[in-house]
Design an enzyme around this catalytic site. Structure first.
Site, PDB file in Angstrom:
ATOM      1  N   LYS A   7       0.810  -1.226   0.000  1.00  0.00           N
ATOM      2  CA  LYS A   7       0.000   0.000   0.000  1.00  0.00           C
ATOM      3  C   LYS A   7       0.845   1.278   0.000  1.00  0.00           C
ATOM      4  CE  LYS A   7      -4.132  -2.002   2.143  1.00  0.00           C
ATOM      5  NZ  LYS A   7      -5.148  -1.842   3.191  1.00  0.00           N
ATOM      6  N   ASP A  49     -10.378   2.284   1.479  1.00  0.00           N
ATOM      7  CA  ASP A  49     -10.566   1.831   2.865  1.00  0.00           C
ATOM      8  C   ASP A  49     -11.244   2.908   3.708  1.00  0.00           C
ATOM      9  OD1 ASP A  49      -9.479  -0.740   2.674  1.00  0.00           O
ATOM     10  OD2 ASP A  49      -7.432  -0.006   2.993  1.00  0.00           O
TER      11      ASP A  49
END
Length: 275
Positions: free
Chosen positions: A68, A105
């Site tokens: 990420k 997210d």
């Protein structure tokens, strides 16, 4: 004739990812028969070569740990949401070949909580300070009108969480993990810890708990989530987050909206039940 379109989830380890189940279900529901979604075991060292080897059939990627942050220097553009937490979980390839990084997210977390009626709270607690904790703080910047207390295991982690708070515009207070039971009295508790880490807190759930957001989904329910439900508290689980963030990924990658959230959730539940 429809042109093949490809997407996938990358990470290490990746074997148990539910993302293929969720995305393939969405494609089937949307009639996108020419779309495919796979998983690839990719670590930081292999990521640049993998990206450079993709052709024009690729629409997007889902990223999990440890990619990420590692992907950011390899992108042409990063959205403000992703930049705010230095974490990209979604890459969309534009028609002209540019790589755009995003983070679903954070809006996924907000949507999962709002689905359970959590619009605003006057304070909140975060258990842990791992990779998910910064995304939790970013979501709480939209949901909490007051301070967020982070319960952590070291002063280094506490300093990190206070730093994220300053960056995200959230007033973050910190306390040692030994005081985590106090945090369970907050109207919203976000558990970002690995499996087993909060088990000892199950016996400390208050008589009238608020809402617990436990980011785990396997095994489920966690001991804390089970005790929370038994006391009548509302519980949002990791599968809720996984589904909501995947819905946003599908919409960004395919350009089709709305994605079939309930079908995706049902498919995820079946996959978990099947082990």
């Amino acid at each position: 004739m429809s042109t093949e379109k490809r997407a996938a989830v990358l990470g290490s380890p990746i074997t148990h990812s539910l993302s293929p189940v969720l995305h393939r279900t969405a494609y089937a529901e949307l009639g996108l028969t020419h779309w495919s979604y796979d998983r690839y075991e990719i670590d930081e060292a292999r990521l640049p070569g993998f990206l450079d080897g993709l052709d024009a059939s690729w629409a997007g990627l889902s990223l999990t740990m440890p990619l990420k942050r590692a992907v950011i220097p390899l992108l042409d553009e990063v959205t403000a949401t992703a930049a705010s937490v230095e974490a990209v979980n979604t890459v969309v390839f534009t028609d002209d070949g540019r790589r755009v990084g995003d983070n679903t997210d954070i809006p996924g977390m907000i949507a999962a909580l709002r689905e359970r009626g959590v619009e605003k709270v006057d304070h909140a607690a975060v258990l842990g300070a791992g990779a998910t904790a910064s995304s939790a703080l970013a979501a709480l910047a939209h949901l909490s009108t007051g301070p967020v207390t982070a319960y952590v295991r070291s002063e280094a982690r506490a300093e990190e969480m206070r730093g994220w708070g300053e960056r995200l515009g959230v007033r973050v207070l910190t306390a040692g993990w030994e005081r985590a039971a106090e945090g369970l009295r907050a109207p919203l508790v976000v558990a970002t810890t690995p499996a087993g880490a909060t088990d000892a807190l199950a016996a400390e759930v208050p008589d009238r708990p608020g809402t617990l957001f436990d980011v785990l989904y396997d095994p489920w329910p966690t001991a804390l989530a089970a005790a929370w439900s038994a006391r009548g508290g509302a519980v949002v689980g990791g599968l809720d987050l996984l589904v909501h963030q995947a819905v946003l990924q599908v919409e960004r990658m395919t350009g089709r909206s709305p994605a079939p959230m309930e079908a995706m959730r049902a498919a995820g539940e079946r996959a978990l039940a099947a082990g």
